[in-house]
Design an enzyme around this catalytic site. Structure first.
Site, PDB file in Angstrom:
ATOM      1  N   LYS A 123     -14.192  -9.754   1.575  1.00  0.00           N
ATOM      2  CA  LYS A 123     -14.918  -8.974   0.585  1.00  0.00           C
ATOM      3  C   LYS A 123     -15.132  -9.836  -0.651  1.00  0.00           C
ATOM      4  O   LYS A 123     -14.222 -10.563  -1.074  1.00  0.00           O
ATOM      5  CB  LYS A 123     -14.123  -7.719   0.221  1.00  0.00           C
ATOM      6  CG  LYS A 123     -14.953  -6.617  -0.410  1.00  0.00           C
ATOM      7  CD  LYS A 123     -14.171  -5.314  -0.415  1.00  0.00           C
ATOM      8  CE  LYS A 123     -15.063  -4.165  -0.842  1.00  0.00           C
ATOM      9  NZ  LYS A 123     -14.355  -2.869  -0.802  1.00  0.00           N
TER      10      LYS A 123
ATOM     11  N   ASP B 216      -1.418   0.646  -3.163  1.00  0.00           N
ATOM     12  CA  ASP B 216      -2.437   0.110  -2.259  1.00  0.00           C
ATOM     13  C   ASP B 216      -2.173   0.649  -0.853  1.00  0.00           C
ATOM     14  O   ASP B 216      -1.177   0.310  -0.216  1.00  0.00           O
ATOM     15  CB  ASP B 216      -2.388  -1.415  -2.257  1.00  0.00           C
ATOM     16  CG  ASP B 216      -3.592  -2.031  -1.555  1.00  0.00           C
ATOM     17  OD1 ASP B 216      -4.198  -1.359  -0.695  1.00  0.00           O
ATOM     18  OD2 ASP B 216      -3.928  -3.192  -1.853  1.00  0.00           O
TER      19      ASP B 216
ATOM     20  N   THR C  82       2.092  18.736  19.958  1.00  0.00           N
ATOM     21  CA  THR C  82       2.632  17.401  19.702  1.00  0.00           C
ATOM     22  C   THR C  82       1.729  16.568  18.804  1.00  0.00           C
ATOM     23  O   THR C  82       2.197  15.931  17.850  1.00  0.00           O
ATOM     24  CB  THR C  82       2.869  16.663  21.033  1.00  0.00           C
ATOM     25  OG1 THR C  82       3.819  17.399  21.797  1.00  0.00           O
ATOM     26  CG2 THR C  82       3.391  15.255  20.792  1.00  0.00           C
TER      27      THR C  82
ATOM     28  N   ASP D 161      -2.575 -10.330  -2.508  1.00  0.00           N
ATOM     29  CA  ASP D 161      -3.321  -9.101  -2.780  1.00  0.00           C
ATOM     30  C   ASP D 161      -2.535  -8.184  -3.713  1.00  0.00           C
ATOM     31  O   ASP D 161      -3.117  -7.461  -4.528  1.00  0.00           O
ATOM     32  CB  ASP D 161      -3.674  -8.377  -1.483  1.00  0.00           C
ATOM     33  CG  ASP D 161      -2.475  -8.169  -0.570  1.00  0.00           C
ATOM     34  OD1 ASP D 161      -1.428  -8.806  -0.769  1.00  0.00           O
ATOM     35  OD2 ASP D 161      -2.596  -7.350   0.361  1.00  0.00           O
ATOM     36  N   ARG D 162      -1.206  -8.228  -3.618  1.00  0.00           N
ATOM     37  CA  ARG D 162      -0.379  -7.432  -4.533  1.00  0.00           C
ATOM     38  C   ARG D 162      -0.514  -7.950  -5.962  1.00  0.00           C
ATOM     39  O   ARG D 162      -0.656  -7.159  -6.915  1.00  0.00           O
ATOM     40  CB  ARG D 162       1.081  -7.461  -4.090  1.00  0.00           C
ATOM     41  CG  ARG D 162       1.349  -6.799  -2.745  1.00  0.00           C
ATOM     42  CD  ARG D 162       2.813  -6.905  -2.336  1.00  0.00           C
ATOM     43  NE  ARG D 162       3.673  -6.177  -3.263  1.00  0.00           N
ATOM     44  CZ  ARG D 162       4.995  -6.247  -3.272  1.00  0.00           C
ATOM     45  NH1 ARG D 162       5.610  -7.063  -2.426  1.00  0.00           N
ATOM     46  NH2 ARG D 162       5.707  -5.537  -4.130  1.00  0.00           N
TER      47      ARG D 162
ATOM     48  N   TYR E  76       8.957 -10.749 -10.388  1.00  0.00           N
ATOM     49  CA  TYR E  76       9.252 -10.623  -8.955  1.00  0.00           C
ATOM     50  C   TYR E  76      10.001 -11.868  -8.511  1.00  0.00           C
ATOM     51  O   TYR E  76       9.553 -12.992  -8.751  1.00  0.00           O
ATOM     52  CB  TYR E  76       7.946 -10.469  -8.179  1.00  0.00           C
ATOM     53  CG  TYR E  76       8.095  -9.860  -6.798  1.00  0.00           C
ATOM     54  CD1 TYR E  76       8.251  -8.490  -6.658  1.00  0.00           C
ATOM     55  CD2 TYR E  76       8.068 -10.648  -5.655  1.00  0.00           C
ATOM     56  CE1 TYR E  76       8.370  -7.913  -5.403  1.00  0.00           C
ATOM     57  CE2 TYR E  76       8.195 -10.080  -4.395  1.00  0.00           C
ATOM     58  CZ  TYR E  76       8.343  -8.705  -4.269  1.00  0.00           C
ATOM     59  OH  TYR E  76       8.474  -8.144  -3.024  1.00  0.00           O
TER      60      TYR E  76
ATOM     61  N   ASN F  12      -7.236  -9.664   6.470  1.00  0.00           N
ATOM     62  CA  ASN F  12      -6.871  -9.891   7.871  1.00  0.00           C
ATOM     63  C   ASN F  12      -8.058  -9.771   8.816  1.00  0.00           C
ATOM     64  O   ASN F  12      -8.115 -10.464   9.829  1.00  0.00           O
ATOM     65  CB  ASN F  12      -5.786  -8.896   8.280  1.00  0.00           C
ATOM     66  CG  ASN F  12      -4.444  -9.231   7.656  1.00  0.00           C
ATOM     67  OD1 ASN F  12      -3.963 -10.347   7.763  1.00  0.00           O
ATOM     68  ND2 ASN F  12      -3.851  -8.262   6.986  1.00  0.00           N
TER      69      ASN F  12
END
Length: 238
Positions: A13, A112, A167, A91-92, A83, A9
């Protein structure tokens, strides 16, 4: 030399691999920077994964790449993918392939710790079952600030006391210890069904939680790049 390109995003890399060994990595703020860097590099094979830029736009910028593999839902994978949704993040998929490459034939849980926290379960290095997605570290702080009238925007900091008397400390405790407890509980849930289990953590916030998780884990910062290279090698050899 193989080249794996992971376009995220905010940053891109890349990793250079000699067979399955990671030789070096680089990070870039733009595709223009990357293209200038690659102008003097020679590669045997290339794979690209992108979460937010179309491959058409990427190839317009990276003009020197020859026939790169563009990771998508139709790309051949070195494991069985059970899946059911076609919207799974690339990326998963790459993280699962990285876990398989590093721990073949083992039950693995890949965690991750990025913008979201994703959990991926791979059975015996061969069957990907899916996992879970929850808000990440920074997302939780931003949500408390954005969806309440008076809670400030807090940055993550290492903390020891889970009972806070102010807080900001209470927000830190809720987020940090909440994520820690979530991770540890999820590891135990998966381990009940898939044992023995190898757990790997990766992502931008992995270092923040590495010492906090009270379970055996491996921290692999470059897991997605390792997985991209594994998918590249699988497709080149088949």
């Amino acid at each position: 030399m193989n080249l794996a390109i992971d376009i995220g995003n905010t940053k891109t890399k890349i990793g250079f691999f000699k067979e399955d060994r990671l030789e070096s990595t680089e990070t870039f703020n733009s595709l223009l920077e990357l293209n200038q860097f690659l102008d003097s590099k020679e590669t045997d094979a290339v794979i690209i994964s992108s979460v937010n830029i179309s491959y058409e736009d990427i190839l317009k910028e990276l003009k020197n790449l020859k026939n790169p593999i563009l990771l998508n839902q139709q790309t051949s994978l070195p494991f069985k993918n059970e899946y059911k949704s076609t919207t799974i993040g690339l990326d998963r998929i790459a993280a699962v392939a990285g876990a398989q490459a590093l721990h073949p034939e083992e039950n693995t849980l890949t965690i991750d710790l990025g913008t979201c926290i994703t959990y991926e379960v791979l059975e015996k290095g061969n069957i990907y079952h899916g996992g879970a997605i929850s808000p990440g570290l920074h997302m939780r702080f931003k949500s408390m600030h954005n969806f309440t009238a008076r809670l400030p925007l807090v940055k993550p900091e290492p903390i020891d006391a889970y009972i806070a008397n102010n807080t900001i400390g209470a927000m830190q405790s809720g987020v940090v210890f909440g994520i820690q407890a979530e991770i540890e509980a999820y590891i135990q849930l998966v381990k009940r069904k898939y044992s023995p289990l190898t757990t790997i953590i990766t992502g931008g916030d992995a270092k923040f939680f590495e010492s906090k998780i009270k379970a055996p884990i491996f921290a692999i910062p470059e897991l997605v790049l390792v997985g991209l290279n594994a998918i590249l090698r699988y497709n080149v050899s088949n």
